[in-house]
Design an enzyme around this catalytic site. Structure first.
Site, short mmCIF file in Angstrom:
data_model
loop_
_atom_site.label_atom_id
_atom_site.label_comp_id
_atom_site.label_asym_id
_atom_site.label_seq_id
_atom_site.Cartn_x
_atom_site.Cartn_y
_atom_site.Cartn_z
N ASP A 1 -2.76 -7.74 -2.60
CA ASP A 1 -1.85 -7.24 -3.65
C ASP A 1 -0.40 -7.28 -3.20
O ASP A 1 0.50 -7.57 -3.99
CB ASP A 1 -2.25 -5.85 -4.13
CG ASP A 1 -2.28 -4.78 -3.05
OD1 ASP A 1 -2.56 -3.63 -3.40
OD2 ASP A 1 -2.03 -5.10 -1.88
N ALA B 1 -4.90 0.82 -4.31
CA ALA B 1 -5.72 1.88 -3.73
C ALA B 1 -5.82 3.08 -4.66
O ALA B 1 -6.79 3.82 -4.64
CB ALA B 1 -5.14 2.31 -2.39
N1 ATP Z 1 7.52 7.49 -13.58
C1 ATP Z 1 7.27 7.72 -12.29
N2 ATP Z 1 7.94 8.70 -11.62
C2 ATP Z 1 7.70 8.94 -10.32
N3 ATP Z 1 6.82 8.25 -9.59
C3 ATP Z 1 6.14 7.26 -10.20
C4 ATP Z 1 6.32 6.94 -11.57
N4 ATP Z 1 5.49 5.89 -11.87
C5 ATP Z 1 4.81 5.59 -10.73
N5 ATP Z 1 5.20 6.40 -9.74
C6 ATP Z 1 4.78 6.36 -8.36
O1 ATP Z 1 4.15 5.08 -8.13
C7 ATP Z 1 2.89 5.26 -7.48
C8 ATP Z 1 1.91 4.22 -7.93
O2 ATP Z 1 2.51 2.98 -7.64
P1 ATP Z 1 1.67 1.64 -7.97
O3 ATP Z 1 1.17 1.70 -9.37
O4 ATP Z 1 2.49 0.49 -7.54
O5 ATP Z 1 0.47 1.85 -6.96
P2 ATP Z 1 -1.00 1.20 -7.08
O6 ATP Z 1 -0.82 -0.22 -7.52
O7 ATP Z 1 -1.84 2.06 -7.89
O8 ATP Z 1 -1.52 1.30 -5.63
P3 ATP Z 1 -1.22 0.28 -4.45
O9 ATP Z 1 0.09 0.69 -3.90
O10 ATP Z 1 -2.33 0.46 -3.51
O11 ATP Z 1 -1.15 -1.07 -5.07
C9 ATP Z 1 2.42 6.62 -7.88
O12 ATP Z 1 1.62 7.15 -6.82
C10 ATP Z 1 3.73 7.42 -8.03
O13 ATP Z 1 4.06 8.05 -6.81
C1 LIG Z 2 -4.21 -1.50 4.41
C2 LIG Z 2 -3.15 -2.46 3.95
O1 LIG Z 2 -2.16 -2.59 4.87
C3 LIG Z 2 -2.58 -1.91 2.72
O2 LIG Z 2 -3.61 -2.03 1.81
C4 LIG Z 2 -1.36 -2.70 2.18
O3 LIG Z 2 -1.22 -3.94 2.75
C5 LIG Z 2 -1.64 -2.89 0.77
O4 LIG Z 2 -2.41 -3.75 0.43
C6 LIG Z 2 -0.92 -1.99 -0.19
O5 LIG Z 2 -1.48 -2.05 -1.46
MG MG Z 3 -0.45 -1.94 -6.61
#
Ligand code: ATP
Ligand SMILES: C[C@H](O)[C@H](O)[C@@H](O)C(=O)CO
Ligand code: MG
Length: 490
Positions: free
Chosen positions: A236, A12
């Site tokens: 994911d 997201a």
């Molecule tokens: N070095 C760091 N220090 C602190 N927080 C971090 C660091 N690296 C990542 N994060 C945290 O991880 C979060 C992003 O995590 P991740 O990359 O798993 O999410 P995404 O894959 O972009 O989104 P989703 O959860 O929807 O898959 C950031 O919002 C932040 O809060």
């Molecule tokens: C809305 C979903 O519950 C949410 O996206 C979660 O399942 C997810 O996919 C986190 O990246």
């Molecule tokens: Mg992710």
């Protein structure tokens, strides 16, 4: 010589293309392209920029070609529940609306006045979130639905645009809260309730299905590798679970990113009264498993605070500032609906604390610590819930995703939950995406072998409980959640 694999992992908050080969028994990982993701207002709704996401994928694929890889295998995973309406002409009817859009605010309540929650849960085993696909379709414009040839979940739509082939992959389909657990099909009664014909969803397929090659037209337009697309665990979180090292007997996982998904992998669904009453979900996993978990608000809160502070601090800096503040200065139910999509997260947190007559965090460090310390309390409370529902104690917590980088949060959680924590890999989602491709291409035998390779391929940081550090703070938090500590509603 291992094939070359690319994981397209779109969360997201951010998306990435990760390139991998198996070398000396390890899964190597190279980030080729990363981009921001997010929704924008259009026609009064919060909409994903799906055309921009596709452009970013082609940009990433061009970079793969420029690195000298002319032939690859590719898998796509994204966030759950959201979909694209595709018309009779094979084109999208509208930009997909985000699950955080206000349109479903009252949908769950309205739908479940006719169809009891207990019946829906018995049919699907899925948690009640008012943004599940079932409630989105319930509020969907009926004229748009009539014009719809296919309803495609986000990763399936991306695969369709790339290859021309449309499927509905089961791990993500389960998040719709419309898949019937026993039949393994979309539930006829629930389809009827939202005026959707079962043929409006493409055929259901398991993770690891070969979808097809990227269409020639895209090769003419973009200089990209010859690409075979495999339908992986396209939710994911399902991929994140597959990419979890699985350390410990009866291990739990915490997929820590925009959301915190806390749970454990089961071979049979758990839909008993305790699971229903605690709103736990049985999202389908790969290879016949179930992801028994709960959605917790997660680092969405920190992401918004970072933006509220005009992105002057990195996530690492916010975590460092939090470490200079005191934990547990206030109790916050992080799953309170006021945090789902506020105009300003800092103001939402401060208002919550004012309304409950608690210390109001002011500085970036105090606000970040308020988030981290209450996430840790919430995790610890839910782990107790999980042990109670399952009837056995989970022995270790594997934290993956970006949140696994937050040492402060990991340590607080380990101490409060009295559980050892194994943190990493942060890119577990992409790794889980990749291992399904490698299993499908017979380069890895099965998921157990894949997890052994993952444990040997990546650094895993350990955290252990600091005994007697915070007294009865968890019990006090649980009383707060249950409303026993009547903080006066301001
Ligand atoms: N070095 C760091 N220090 C602190 N927080 C971090 C660091 N690296 C990542 N994060 C945290 O991880 C979060 C992003 O995590 P991740 O990359 O798993 O999410 P995404 O894959 O972009 O989104 P989703 O959860 O929807 O898959 C950031 O919002 C932040 O809060
Ligand atoms: C809305 C979903 O519950 C949410 O996206 C979660 O399942 C997810 O996919 C986190 O990246
Ligand atoms: Mg992710």
């Amino acid at each position: 010589m291992s094939k070359t694999y690319v994981a397209v992992d779109i969360g997201a908050s951010s998306g990435r293309l990760m390139l991998s080969q198996i070398k000396d028994g390890k899964i190597d990982l190279q980030e080729v392209h990363r981009f921001n993701n997010g929704f924008k207002k259009a026609d009064g709704h919060d909409c994903w920029q799906i055309d921009q996401i596709l452009k970013e994928i082609f940009t990433g694929l061009k970079k793969v070609k420029q690195l000298g890889f002319n032939e690859i295998v590719l898998g796509i995973d994204t966030w759950a529940v959201d979909y694209v309406l595709v018309g009779m002409d094979g084109q999208k009817i509208q930009n997909p609306i985000s699950y955080r859009d206000a349109r479903t605010k009252d949908a769950l309540e309205k739908l479940t006045t006719d169809v009891p929650k207990s019946l829906i849960y018995k049919k699907t085993g899925i948690q009640f979130l008012n943004f599940n696909t079932l409630y989105q379709l319930y509020t969907e414009n009926k004229d748009e639905l009539k014009k719809t040839d296919k309803i495609m979940m986000i990763p399936d739509y991306i695969g369709y645009v790339l290859t021309g082939n449309a499927v509905t992959e089961v791990t993500n389909a389960s998040t719709t809260q419309m898949l019937n657990l026993r039949e393994g099909l979309f539930d006829k009664d629930l389809l009827k309730k939202v005026h959707v014909d079962q043929n409006q969803f493409p055929r259901l397929v398991e993770s690891g299905t070969i979808l097809g090659n990227i269409r020639h037209a895209w090769h003419v337009k973009y200089d990209i590798p010859e690409t075979e697309v495999i339908t992986v665990a396209t939710h994911d979180t399902a991929s994140a679970v597959l990419g979890t090292p699985g350390i410990g007997d009866h291990w739990a996982f915490l997929s820590s990113g925009t959301w915190s998904l806390l749970g454990t992998e089961l071979n049979v669904p758990e839909i008993g009264d305790l699971a229903f009453e605690s709103n736990y979900t049985n999202e389908w996993g790969a290879y016949g498993t179930y992801r028994f978990l709960k959605n917790i608000m997660g680092l969405w809160m920190i992401q918004n605070v970072k933006h509220n502070l005009n992105d002057q601090y990195s996530f690492a800096q916010l975590a460092e500032l939090a470490g200079q503040a005191k934990p547990f200065e206030q109790f916050i139910d992080v799953n309170d609906e006021s945090f789902i999509n506020p105009e300003n997260m800092i103001e939402a947190i401060q208002t919550y604390c004012q309304k409950t007559s608690q210390v109001v965090p002011q500085t970036p460090g105090e606000i970040a610590m308020a988030i981290y310390s209450n996430l840790a309390l919430y995790y610890a409370n839910e782990l107790e819930n999980l042990n109670n529902i399952l009837g056995y104690k989970l022995e270790a917590l594997n934290i993956v995703g970006g949140g696994s980088n937050v040492k402060l949060l990991n340590q607080l959680t380990s101490t409060l939950a009295d559980i050892p924590i194994f943190a990493g890999p942060s890119e577990a989602t992409a790794i889980g995406n990749l291992v399904v491709q490698m299993i499908t291409e017979n380069e890895i035998n099965n998921i157990a072998d894949a997890r052994e390779i993952i444990r040997n391929s990546y650094q895993i940081n350990e955290f252990h409980p600091e005994t007697n550090k915070y007294g009865d703070i968890l019990k006090d938090y649980q009383d707060f959640l249950r409303g026993k500590i009547k903080v006066s509603e301001g």
